[in-house]
Design a protein around this motif. Structure first.
Motif: not given
Length: 142
Positions: A22-28, A52-53, A86-88, A114-121
């Motif tokens: 999931p991502s909200l206003d965090r494209a970078q 999902v953004f 998300s359910r869909r 599930f991965v958050v949008d600011d995860t860095l591997f």
């Protein structure tokens, strides 16, 4: 960008992992997550990735539009209602059904990640190793 925007993974149908971000206003930040995952996951071809953004301004919408072009193997879905969307995507129509499926371990043929949008591997990893570890410790699921 209105409605559902979707770019299907070229790996759809052959994947054994579904990575949900999931991502909200965090494209970078999302771009960093996707690039670090591509760099460090040795078997990313086993996965399909869904993002999902939601973008609350024109600037954010434009930034996500760039990501759509730069990550053609990622499925981008514009969020209208997070829970419903998300359910869909996960193939679940109600909370009680989700509970039953998890309890019976019939959630899907895929492992859901599930991965958050600011995860860095930061180091190499293998999805197949994750799958093996979970199979060795079935109580870790559900």
């Amino acid at each position: 960008m209105t409605g559902t925007m979707s770019v299907s993974s070229r790996h759809a149908g052959t994947s054994s992992f579904h990575v949900f971000i999931p991502s909200l206003d965090r494209a970078q930040q999302l771009d960093g997550t996707l690039r670090s995952m591509q760099r460090h996951c040795v078997d990313l071809g086993l996965a399909r990735i869904s993002v999902v953004f939601k973008a609350t301004s024109r600037e954010h919408r434009d930034a996500y539009a760039v990501l759509l072009r730069e990550h053609p193997d990622v499925r981008f879905i514009l969020e209208d209602d997070f829970a419903r969307t998300s359910r869909r995507i996960l193939g679940v129509t109600s909370g009680s059904r989700l509970q039953r499926l998890i309890k019976r371990r019939l959630f899907s043929e895929e492992l859901q990640t599930f991965v958050v949008d600011d995860t860095l591997f930061v180091r190499s990893f293998s999805l197949a190793s994750v799958s093996s570890a979970l199979a060795s410790y079935p109580r870790a699921l559900g």
